[in-house]
Scaffold this motif. Structure first.
Motif, PDB file in Angstrom:
ATOM      1  N   VAL A  75       9.387  -1.424 -20.509  1.00 47.49           N
ATOM      2  CA  VAL A  75      10.405  -0.719 -20.132  1.00 47.49           C
ATOM      3  C   VAL A  75      11.713  -1.364 -19.947  1.00 47.49           C
ATOM      4  N   GLU A  76      13.054  -0.996 -19.565  1.00 46.95           N
ATOM      5  CA  GLU A  76      14.235  -1.765 -19.386  1.00 46.95           C
ATOM      6  C   GLU A  76      14.114  -2.810 -18.465  1.00 46.95           C
ATOM      7  N   PRO A  77      14.044  -4.114 -18.734  1.00 37.68           N
ATOM      8  CA  PRO A  77      13.709  -5.055 -17.882  1.00 37.68           C
ATOM      9  C   PRO A  77      14.385  -5.274 -16.360  1.00 37.68           C
ATOM     10  N   ASP A  78      15.995  -4.801 -16.416  1.00 39.99           N
ATOM     11  CA  ASP A  78      16.471  -4.729 -15.065  1.00 39.99           C
ATOM     12  C   ASP A  78      15.853  -3.877 -14.431  1.00 39.99           C
ATOM     13  N   PHE A  79      15.487  -2.507 -14.905  1.00 40.71           N
ATOM     14  CA  PHE A  79      14.954  -1.483 -14.267  1.00 40.71           C
ATOM     15  C   PHE A  79      13.583  -1.742 -13.368  1.00 40.71           C
ATOM     16  N   ALA A  80      12.832  -2.522 -14.407  1.00 43.91           N
ATOM     17  CA  ALA A  80      11.558  -2.989 -13.883  1.00 43.91           C
ATOM     18  C   ALA A  80      11.715  -3.920 -12.740  1.00 43.91           C
ATOM     19  N   VAL A  81      12.702  -4.776 -12.674  1.00 41.88           N
ATOM     20  CA  VAL A  81      13.033  -5.795 -11.772  1.00 41.88           C
ATOM     21  C   VAL A  81      13.472  -5.227 -10.457  1.00 41.88           C
ATOM     22  N   VAL A  82      14.563  -4.290 -10.647  1.00 34.38           N
ATOM     23  CA  VAL A  82      14.914  -3.433  -9.405  1.00 34.38           C
ATOM     24  C   VAL A  82      13.865  -2.732  -8.619  1.00 34.38           C
ATOM     25  N   VAL A  83      13.070  -1.808  -9.262  1.00 32.59           N
ATOM     26  CA  VAL A  83      11.977  -1.201  -8.925  1.00 32.59           C
ATOM     27  C   VAL A  83      10.850  -2.260  -8.165  1.00 32.59           C
ATOM     28  N   SER A  84      10.614  -3.073  -8.894  1.00 35.96           N
ATOM     29  CA  SER A  84       9.507  -3.931  -8.167  1.00 35.96           C
ATOM     30  C   SER A  84       9.984  -4.554  -6.880  1.00 35.96           C
ATOM     31  N   TRP A  85      11.349  -5.100  -6.815  1.00 37.69           N
ATOM     32  CA  TRP A  85      11.763  -5.540  -5.632  1.00 37.69           C
ATOM     33  C   TRP A  85      12.096  -4.674  -4.703  1.00 37.69           C
ATOM     34  N   LEU A  86      12.262  -3.460  -4.768  1.00 40.46           N
ATOM     35  CA  LEU A  86      12.382  -2.338  -3.986  1.00 40.46           C
ATOM     36  C   LEU A  86      10.858  -2.145  -3.236  1.00 40.46           C
ATOM     37  N   VAL A  87       9.873  -1.969  -4.294  1.00 39.32           N
ATOM     38  CA  VAL A  87       8.663  -1.636  -3.748  1.00 39.32           C
ATOM     39  C   VAL A  87       8.085  -2.926  -2.881  1.00 39.32           C
ATOM     40  N   TRP A  88       8.665  -4.296  -3.115  1.00 45.81           N
ATOM     41  CA  TRP A  88       8.110  -5.501  -2.738  1.00 45.81           C
ATOM     42  C   TRP A  88       8.788  -5.362  -1.139  1.00 45.81           C
ATOM     43  N   MET A  89      10.006  -5.063  -1.073  1.00 46.11           N
ATOM     44  CA  MET A  89      10.457  -5.016   0.074  1.00 46.11           C
ATOM     45  C   MET A  89       9.948  -3.922   1.119  1.00 46.11           C
ATOM     46  N   LEU A  90       9.635  -2.889   0.525  1.00 45.96           N
ATOM     47  CA  LEU A  90       9.139  -1.716   1.524  1.00 45.96           C
ATOM     48  C   LEU A  90       7.702  -2.120   1.864  1.00 45.96           C
ATOM     49  N   TYR A  91       6.848  -2.695   1.101  1.00 43.49           N
ATOM     50  CA  TYR A  91       5.630  -3.007   1.393  1.00 43.49           C
ATOM     51  C   TYR A  91       5.554  -4.094   2.262  1.00 43.49           C
ATOM     52  N   LEU A  92       6.358  -5.082   2.133  1.00 41.32           N
ATOM     53  CA  LEU A  92       6.521  -6.277   2.996  1.00 41.32           C
ATOM     54  C   LEU A  92       6.912  -5.670   4.197  1.00 41.32           C
ATOM     55  N   PHE A  93       7.900  -4.968   4.419  1.00 37.58           N
ATOM     56  CA  PHE A  93       8.454  -4.372   5.823  1.00 37.58           C
ATOM     57  C   PHE A  93       7.199  -3.525   6.483  1.00 37.58           C
ATOM     58  N   ILE A  94       6.921  -2.708   5.909  1.00 36.58           N
ATOM     59  CA  ILE A  94       5.679  -2.062   6.511  1.00 36.58           C
ATOM     60  C   ILE A  94       4.553  -2.719   6.813  1.00 36.58           C
ATOM     61  N   ARG A  95       4.124  -3.649   6.038  1.00 36.09           N
ATOM     62  CA  ARG A  95       3.045  -4.593   6.531  1.00 36.09           C
ATOM     63  C   ARG A  95       3.293  -5.252   7.475  1.00 36.09           C
ATOM     64  N   LEU A  96       4.589  -5.858   7.772  1.00 40.38           N
ATOM     65  CA  LEU A  96       4.664  -6.934   8.565  1.00 40.38           C
ATOM     66  C   LEU A  96       4.753  -6.181  10.117  1.00 40.38           C
ATOM     67  N   ILE A  97       5.416  -5.093   9.994  1.00 39.63           N
ATOM     68  CA  ILE A  97       5.609  -4.226  11.112  1.00 39.63           C
ATOM     69  C   ILE A  97       4.143  -3.870  11.869  1.00 39.63           C
ATOM     70  N   THR A  98       3.027  -3.635  10.947  1.00 39.43           N
ATOM     71  CA  THR A  98       1.944  -3.128  11.367  1.00 39.43           C
ATOM     72  C   THR A  98       1.380  -4.453  12.097  1.00 39.43           C
ATOM     73  N   LEU A  99       1.516  -5.814  11.218  1.00 36.09           N
ATOM     74  CA  LEU A  99       0.933  -6.969  11.671  1.00 36.09           C
ATOM     75  C   LEU A  99       1.362  -7.335  12.954  1.00 36.09           C
ATOM     76  N   SER A 100       2.594  -7.024  13.452  1.00 32.66           N
ATOM     77  CA  SER A 100       3.181  -7.342  14.634  1.00 32.66           C
ATOM     78  C   SER A 100       2.523  -6.996  15.872  1.00 32.66           C
ATOM     79  N   LYS A 101       1.611  -6.184  15.675  1.00 30.76           N
ATOM     80  CA  LYS A 101       0.609  -5.822  16.746  1.00 30.76           C
ATOM     81  C   LYS A 101      -0.459  -6.916  17.326  1.00 30.76           C
ATOM     82  N   LEU A 102      -0.656  -7.803  16.254  1.00 32.40           N
ATOM     83  CA  LEU A 102      -1.517  -9.049  16.448  1.00 32.40           C
ATOM     84  C   LEU A 102      -0.699 -10.278  16.963  1.00 32.40           C
ATOM     85  N   ASP A 103       0.422  -9.991  16.844  1.00 33.59           N
ATOM     86  CA  ASP A 103       1.713 -11.220  17.643  1.00 33.59           C
ATOM     87  C   ASP A 103       1.760 -11.109  18.985  1.00 33.59           C
TER      88      ASP A 103
END
Length: 241
Positions: A75-103
């Motif tokens: 697909v359009e390279p810039d579209f792929a990059v933008v979408v992957s970075w948005l998904v990356w930020m959302l995943y990492l944010f949610i995962r680190l929030i849940t992991l904060s219970k271990l901190d």
């Protein structure tokens, strides 16, 4: 396309490499702030599995960026990059929030506040860049010049223009030099097959395109409304002639 994929792969590596050493090799000092904590606190976090879980989350998140690089071939390279970075930020944010219970460290609340603040800032930054790139550039013709407003805008004297044409398509875009590219929008400096480096302010799927040239420089510009693009062509040709 090659530049976008290269940047994406580089981003994948700079996240995956430290994540590998944290998760697989136990090099927890690579975690920000971990090495400055008291030894007892470090041990408690390790027993809770916090640094190991963070390393695993980082590693998994890096694969999202790798998937974006692969998607850019289809697909359009810039579209792929933008979408992957948005998904990356959302995943990492949610995962680190849940992991904060271990901190169980004394700085847990502060770390959580910093994480939320950084994520909100990143989302706002992405939104600002996206909205700025999506803003329709204004093309104006005066008695002495033509101009395209907005980011990467340009103004040319009418006396400098050596060629004017209304064309049905933009030649193949070889690469983006400095600009915005998303779906059908192109704004800024690009390398064009057969023409070299020039400026685009176009919707690639909405012909025609106004082509202007001066010396060894050129630009393509058009509107979502084909009638307006044709009107611009008549205005420039009438002013130059």
């Amino acid at each position: 396309m090659l530049i976008a994929i290269t940047i994406q792969l580089f981003s994948f590596l700079i996240i995956w490499i430290p994540a590998y050493f944290i998760y697989k090799k136990g090099v927890y000092m690579l975690l920000s702030g971990f090495n400055t904590k008291p030894e007892e606190e470090q041990q408690r976090l390790i027993e809770n599995g916090y640094p190991q879980a963070v390393g695993k989350a980082m590693m998994n998140s890096s694969y999202i960026l790798l998937a974006g690089a692969v998607l850019a071939f289809f697909v359009e390279p810039d579209f792929a990059v933008v979408v992957s970075w948005l998904v990356w930020m959302l995943y990492l944010f949610i995962r680190l929030i849940t992991l904060s219970k271990l901190d169980n460290s004394k700085t847990k609340k502060r770390n959580l506040s910093i994480l939320i603040g950084a994520m909100v800032f990143s989302i706002i930054l992405v939104a600002v860049v996206f909205l700025e790139g999506e803003r329709e550039p204004r093309f104006t013709v005066s008695d002495q010049s033509v101009a395209v407003s907005g980011r990467h805008g340009v103004e040319w004297s009418l006396e400098e223009i050596t060629d004017i044409d209304l064309v049905g398509e933009v030649p193949e875009i070889r690469s983006k030099m400095n600009g915005y590219s998303f779906m059908e929008r192109r704004r800024g400096h690009f390398s064009i097959e057969g023409l070299g480096r020039g400026r685009l302010f176009v919707h690639t799927g909405t012909p025609p395109f106004l082509y202007l040239e001066r010396d060894d420089d050129f630009l393509f510009v058009n509107s979502k409304d084909p009638a307006k693009t044709e009107q611009w062509f008549q205005q420039v040709r009438g002013s130059v002639e």
